[in-house]
Design an enzyme around this catalytic site. Structure first.
Site, PDB file in Angstrom:
ATOM      1  N   HIS A 209       0.842  -1.200   0.000  1.00  0.00           N
ATOM      2  CA  HIS A 209       0.000   0.000   0.000  1.00  0.00           C
ATOM      3  C   HIS A 209       0.878   1.251   0.000  1.00  0.00           C
ATOM      4  O   HIS A 209       0.628   2.211  -0.736  1.00  0.00           O
ATOM      5  CB  HIS A 209      -0.876   0.052   1.260  1.00  0.00           C
ATOM      6  CG  HIS A 209      -1.775  -1.134   1.423  1.00  0.00           C
ATOM      7  ND1 HIS A 209      -2.773  -1.181   2.369  1.00  0.00           N
ATOM      8  CD2 HIS A 209      -1.853  -2.312   0.772  1.00  0.00           C
ATOM      9  CE1 HIS A 209      -3.397  -2.332   2.309  1.00  0.00           C
ATOM     10  NE2 HIS A 209      -2.853  -3.034   1.348  1.00  0.00           N
TER      11      HIS A 209
ATOM     12  N   ARG B 266      -4.630  -0.701 -11.860  1.00  0.00           N
ATOM     13  CA  ARG B 266      -4.519  -1.787 -10.875  1.00  0.00           C
ATOM     14  C   ARG B 266      -5.820  -1.875 -10.079  1.00  0.00           C
ATOM     15  O   ARG B 266      -5.989  -1.174  -9.079  1.00  0.00           O
ATOM     16  CB  ARG B 266      -3.334  -1.534  -9.952  1.00  0.00           C
ATOM     17  CG  ARG B 266      -1.983  -1.436 -10.677  1.00  0.00           C
ATOM     18  CD  ARG B 266      -0.859  -1.179  -9.686  1.00  0.00           C
ATOM     19  NE  ARG B 266       0.444  -1.168 -10.324  1.00  0.00           N
ATOM     20  CZ  ARG B 266       1.055  -0.081 -10.787  1.00  0.00           C
ATOM     21  NH1 ARG B 266       0.440   1.101 -10.692  1.00  0.00           N
ATOM     22  NH2 ARG B 266       2.239  -0.158 -11.333  1.00  0.00           N
TER      23      ARG B 266
ATOM     24  N   ARG C 153      -6.783  -4.090 -15.414  1.00  0.00           N
ATOM     25  CA  ARG C 153      -6.318  -5.450 -15.125  1.00  0.00           C
ATOM     26  C   ARG C 153      -7.246  -6.077 -14.095  1.00  0.00           C
ATOM     27  O   ARG C 153      -7.560  -5.465 -13.076  1.00  0.00           O
ATOM     28  CB  ARG C 153      -4.887  -5.409 -14.577  1.00  0.00           C
ATOM     29  CG  ARG C 153      -4.327  -6.782 -14.234  1.00  0.00           C
ATOM     30  CD  ARG C 153      -2.869  -6.697 -13.817  1.00  0.00           C
ATOM     31  NE  ARG C 153      -2.684  -5.979 -12.562  1.00  0.00           N
ATOM     32  CZ  ARG C 153      -1.490  -5.634 -12.067  1.00  0.00           C
ATOM     33  NH1 ARG C 153      -0.391  -5.922 -12.745  1.00  0.00           N
ATOM     34  NH2 ARG C 153      -1.402  -4.983 -10.925  1.00  0.00           N
TER      35      ARG C 153
ATOM     36  N   GLU D 289       3.846 -12.053 -18.569  1.00  0.00           N
ATOM     37  CA  GLU D 289       4.728 -11.803 -17.424  1.00  0.00           C
ATOM     38  C   GLU D 289       5.362 -13.069 -16.866  1.00  0.00           C
ATOM     39  O   GLU D 289       6.084 -13.011 -15.873  1.00  0.00           O
ATOM     40  CB  GLU D 289       3.966 -11.070 -16.315  1.00  0.00           C
ATOM     41  CG  GLU D 289       2.616 -11.651 -15.975  1.00  0.00           C
ATOM     42  CD  GLU D 289       1.801 -10.759 -15.051  1.00  0.00           C
ATOM     43  OE1 GLU D 289       2.378  -9.911 -14.352  1.00  0.00           O
ATOM     44  OE2 GLU D 289       0.568 -10.935 -15.015  1.00  0.00           O
TER      45      GLU D 289
ATOM     46  N   ASN E 139       8.133  -6.051 -15.012  1.00  0.00           N
ATOM     47  CA  ASN E 139       8.642  -6.272 -13.656  1.00  0.00           C
ATOM     48  C   ASN E 139       8.638  -7.766 -13.308  1.00  0.00           C
ATOM     49  O   ASN E 139       9.655  -8.331 -12.917  1.00  0.00           O
ATOM     50  CB  ASN E 139       7.802  -5.513 -12.627  1.00  0.00           C
ATOM     51  CG  ASN E 139       7.831  -4.012 -12.842  1.00  0.00           C
ATOM     52  OD1 ASN E 139       8.603  -3.516 -13.642  1.00  0.00           O
ATOM     53  ND2 ASN E 139       6.990  -3.299 -12.135  1.00  0.00           N
ATOM     54  N   ASP E 140       7.470  -8.383 -13.435  1.00  0.00           N
ATOM     55  CA  ASP E 140       7.381  -9.807 -13.119  1.00  0.00           C
ATOM     56  C   ASP E 140       8.148 -10.650 -14.135  1.00  0.00           C
ATOM     57  O   ASP E 140       8.810 -11.629 -13.766  1.00  0.00           O
ATOM     58  CB  ASP E 140       5.916 -10.257 -13.074  1.00  0.00           C
ATOM     59  CG  ASP E 140       5.334 -10.153 -11.672  1.00  0.00           C
ATOM     60  OD1 ASP E 140       6.114 -10.217 -10.703  1.00  0.00           O
ATOM     61  OD2 ASP E 140       4.109 -10.004 -11.538  1.00  0.00           O
TER      62      ASP E 140
ATOM     63  N   ARG F  88      12.485  -9.268  -6.935  1.00  0.00           N
ATOM     64  CA  ARG F  88      12.846  -7.847  -6.978  1.00  0.00           C
ATOM     65  C   ARG F  88      12.583  -7.137  -5.659  1.00  0.00           C
ATOM     66  O   ARG F  88      13.071  -6.023  -5.450  1.00  0.00           O
ATOM     67  CB  ARG F  88      12.091  -7.139  -8.107  1.00  0.00           C
ATOM     68  CG  ARG F  88      10.582  -7.049  -7.898  1.00  0.00           C
ATOM     69  CD  ARG F  88       9.927  -6.352  -9.094  1.00  0.00           C
ATOM     70  NE  ARG F  88       8.509  -6.131  -8.913  1.00  0.00           N
ATOM     71  CZ  ARG F  88       7.569  -7.020  -9.190  1.00  0.00           C
ATOM     72  NH1 ARG F  88       7.916  -8.191  -9.649  1.00  0.00           N
ATOM     73  NH2 ARG F  88       6.292  -6.741  -9.002  1.00  0.00           N
TER      74      ARG F  88
ATOM     75  N   CYS G  72       3.915  -2.380 -19.846  1.00  0.00           N
ATOM     76  CA  CYS G  72       3.437  -1.538 -18.748  1.00  0.00           C
ATOM     77  C   CYS G  72       4.249  -1.691 -17.466  1.00  0.00           C
ATOM     78  O   CYS G  72       3.785  -1.354 -16.383  1.00  0.00           O
ATOM     79  CB  CYS G  72       1.960  -1.828 -18.457  1.00  0.00           C
ATOM     80  SG  CYS G  72       1.619  -3.549 -18.024  1.00  0.00           S
TER      81      CYS G  72
END
Length: 760
Positions: free
Chosen positions: A359, A466, A502, A600, A623-624, A634, A671
């Site tokens: 968060h 998100r 998503r 991903e 990222n993933d 990461r 993205c």
């Protein structure tokens, strides 16, 4: 020996003083191994190794004996980074004699390196007077002790480097995971968990008399609470159980404990810090007693300590002061804690725990606040009122920086400010290369706070909304109508531009408090589409809310996360079509939106052609994908340095995805954080990506970079670097390309502070 090792580690963990910890180690190891000598040598700033503690050698030798790298037997252990076991040390050619130690009478020698994060922090040595080669079990035990204590010593060393109350602090550096770029300079404000004795901020007081009065008042309130509780439970407990309350009350009246705490307050310590340290010391003393009854009293004392601490913290929190340049520091921060900081005063965020998807990280990115999570070695309880620099580019926290370093970072901060102001001029200009190639720049969002920032920076759409954020910020699943209202706001804000939503992506490091997912390996477990396909009621409710929200706007795109097979995609499509037809039957005037898949996981890379043939678009979650390709978490500070976004394997996978997707006539976007890196963006354009979606903060920088190059030059760069063997080589070539384009100085986002040298 295992019991002895556990006890030793507990003892060391219970102290916050480096020298006390070292003394405990040499004493206990000497006793356990029944040797004549145990000593610890630790690395100093000049890469020498100094005798820091000993039990058996002359005490005056501590601090006097210093060995260089590869000097003497200790240096040999360092150079080899493995144990050295000698029957007669004095006869070895590397033996070096120091008269001040009195070690000429010791022959048997066993030294084990203390290694943390691949660095030899020191050497743990045991010695014996007679000629003796230690056996395998003894050598194994010393190696085990060294490995167990490496992290403890690293943390204690860092804590000691910061100094104690009243002493001059020294500059220190700690690593974490960068979650929001930029640099921040400010003053630490420590937020600790309520009533946790081991997580109290080390703070000072200006008026000891008032502080003692404050302490005694809180103790009286705790005493009243206990008396009331005892009265309420009277008649429901046995006499033995009832007697526990009398024990608590007696401890609160114990003159010895009160004197210990007040004595520490008189030295300048705050009541909360003094109380926690005194109680923890007594708890440790009880815990290590062999008598079972007495050792169990440690839990009673700890419970009482928490009760008083709760009153101390509750009163202190009401008086907490947030300076204009607050650097919020804590073990595990929450979004609500960020909200307590007055507007305009939050400069940076540092958390010992947490990840880039927590968060706090999501909110901090939306606010443009430099943020570092996973700073596991940071002694955060000592950070209150300390001068701190947050380097969000390199994932560094610098405490008590020297003036020269402060000046360098202030210069970087001023450059960032000027850069933002300078890029405002291109907000309304298209993202078009010098040879007229148009690139669509979209944004990643999750909060309504992102919307205004995105529009101000010229976003042309949303590549990733998100949807899990509204779920994370509630204490239950949001209803279909609640979701519809939230999604409608996003769609209206960006209309007529597209908004890619998503579907719920939980699991991994994103857990809902009301729907916990506990797994041994969450990143390879139940997450993303796997969860929602197993719970179609959640998935259908969300899809219905999205479709309802799109009525009359028709700018919705639906994206499915964590797809690893065609069958998963087809199962999700069946549910989407079902929800769509249900709403048509309910007379909603809606259109079926484009449906896409997030690439991903490696499986999706190798099935990109098959997936692209069945959807309207593909979108790479870099990222993933990067962490799965490199097998690097990461969010783990210990391996974050191995997370290389421009690793050749990653680049080749990204290029293959575009080629496979375009072969089916399907557009492809990206993205992840990679899209927001100006240097990487050039490579992505050369690969043929149709859309780059990024954090709103980076959008102007990427636009400026792409407007300064030609696609032809970018393609030549890609052809060169994709054949390189490692990421550093790629990074170097990209940096050189940016320099030639005239934008390196202003736009090198991930390397903005790499030229600054920081002494530990």
């Amino acid at each position: 020996m295992l019991h002895s090792l556990r006890t030793l580690v507990q003892e060391v963990n219970s102290t916050h003083d480096l020298h006390v910890a070292l003394d405990i180690i040499v004493q206990r190891v000497r006793e356990i191994m029944q040797t004549d000598v145990c000593s610890i040598y630790l690395r100093t700033k000049k890469e020498n190794y100094q005798l820091m503690a000993t039990e058996g050698l002359m005490s005056e030798s501590v601090g006097q004996v210093v060995l260089g790298f590869d000097e003497g037997l200790v240096g040999w252990v360092v150079a080899r980074a493995e144990p050295i076991n000698l029957e007669n040390a004095a006869q070895h050619p590397r033996y070096q004699y120091f008269p001040v130690t009195g070690e000429e009478k010791y022959q048997g020698f066993l030294g084990a390196p203390i290694i943390h994060h691949r660095e030899v922090l020191g050497v743990l040595v045991v010695q014996q007077s007679e000629n003796r080669k230690f056996d395998e079990s003894e050598e194994a035990f010393l190696v085990t002790v060294s490995a167990q204590l490496a992290g403890v010593i690293a943390h204690a060393e860092a804590t000691g480097a910061l100094g104690s109350i009243g002493s001059a602090p020294k500059q220190a550096r700690f690593s974490g995971v960068s979650c929001s770029g930029g640099v921040a300079l400010g003053e630490g404000v420590v937020v600790t968990p309520p009533a946790d004795l081991s997580a109290v901020a080390q703070t000072v007081c200006d008026d000891p008399d008032s502080e003692i009065e404050f302490l005694l008042g809180c103790m009286r309130r705790a005493k009243t609470d206990i008396e009331h509780l005892a009265e309420q439970l009277k008649g429901r407990l046995s006499a033995q159980e009832q007697a526990l309350f009398d024990v608590y009350l007696a401890i609160l009246d114990d003159a010895t404990i009160i004197k210990e705490v007040t004595d520490r307050i008189h030295t300048g310590e705050s009541a909360t810090w003094a109380w926690s340290q005194v109680i923890l010391n007594h708890v440790a003393a009880f815990t290590h007693m062999d008598d079972a009854y007495l050792s169990e009293r440690a839990s009673d004392l700890r419970d009482l300590g928490r009760r008083v601490l709760g009153h101390l913290q509750q009163s202190a929190a009401k008086c907490r002061i947030y300076p204009d340049n607050t650097i919020l520091v804590g073990e595990e921060l929450t979004a609500s804690i960020l909200g307590e900081v007055p507007q305009g005063r939050l400069a940076g965020v540092v958390s010992v725990q947490g990840s880039s998807n927590s968060h706090v990280a999501i909110l901090a990115r939306a606010m443009g606040i430099p943020t570092i999570m996973g700073a596991v070695d940071l002694p955060y309880i000592k950070m209150d009122q300390r001068s701190i620099i947050v380097d969000g580019y390199r994932g560094l926290v610098i405490t008590d920086p020297v003036e020269e370093l402060v000046s360098q970072y202030q210069h970087i901060a001023e450059e960032e400010k000027q850069l933002v102001e300078g890029l405002e001029a291109i907000t309304d200009l298209p993202c078009e290369t010098l040879d007229n190639h148009r690139v669509a720049l979209w944004v990643n969002t999750g909060l309504m706070a992102d919307v205004m920032r995105s529009l101000e920076r010229g976003a042309e759409g949303v590549g990733l909304y998100r949807t899990e954020v509204p779920f994370l910020l509630r204490d239950r699943f949001p209803s279909e109508e609640e979701q519809r209202k939230i999604y409608r706001e996003q769609l209206k804000a960006f209309h007529p531009n597209p908004v890619t939503m998503r579907t719920l992506d939980i699991g991994g490091d994103k857990s809902l408090p009301y729907f916990p997912i506990e797994e041994a390996n969450p990143f390879l477990g139940w997450r993303g589409i796997r969860v929602t396909l197993d719970h179609p009621e959640i998935f259908l409710s969300q899809i219905r809310a999205m479709l309802k929200a799109s009525e009359g706007l028709d700018n919705l795109r639906i994206m499915l996360p964590m797809i690893s097979s065609v069958s998963e995609l087809e199962s999700a499509q069946v549910l989407i079509y079902r929800a769509f037809h249900e709403l048509l039957d309910e007379n909603y005037a809606i259109s079926l939106p484009p449906i896409g898949v997030m690439v991903e996981v490696p499986a999706a890379v190798y099935q990109a052609r098959e997936l692209a043939a069945r959807v309207d678009f593909l979108s790479v979650g870099s990222n993933d994908l990067t962490q799965y390709l490199l097998a690097v978490d990461r969010n783990n500070g210990r391996v974050a340095g191995m997370y290389e976004s421009l690793h050749p394997a990653v680049l080749r996978a990204l290029k293959d995805i575009v080629e496979h997707s375009h072969s089916q006539g399907t557009p492809v976007s990206i993205c992840g954080e990679l899209a927001g890196d100006p240097g990487a963006a050039m490579l992505l354009v050369a690969m043929g990506y149709d859309v780059l979606s990024m954090n709103a903060t980076n959008l102007p920088k990427v636009k400026a970079a792409l407007r300064a190059i030609t696609v032809e030059d970018a393609e030549e760069l890609l052809a060169q670097v994709i054949e390189f063997p490692d990421a550093p080589s790629v990074n170097h070539s990209v940096d050189e390309f940016l320099k030639e384009a005239g934008v390196y100085k202003l736009l090198r986002t991930p390397a903005a502070t790499e030229d600054i040298e920081i002494d530990q």
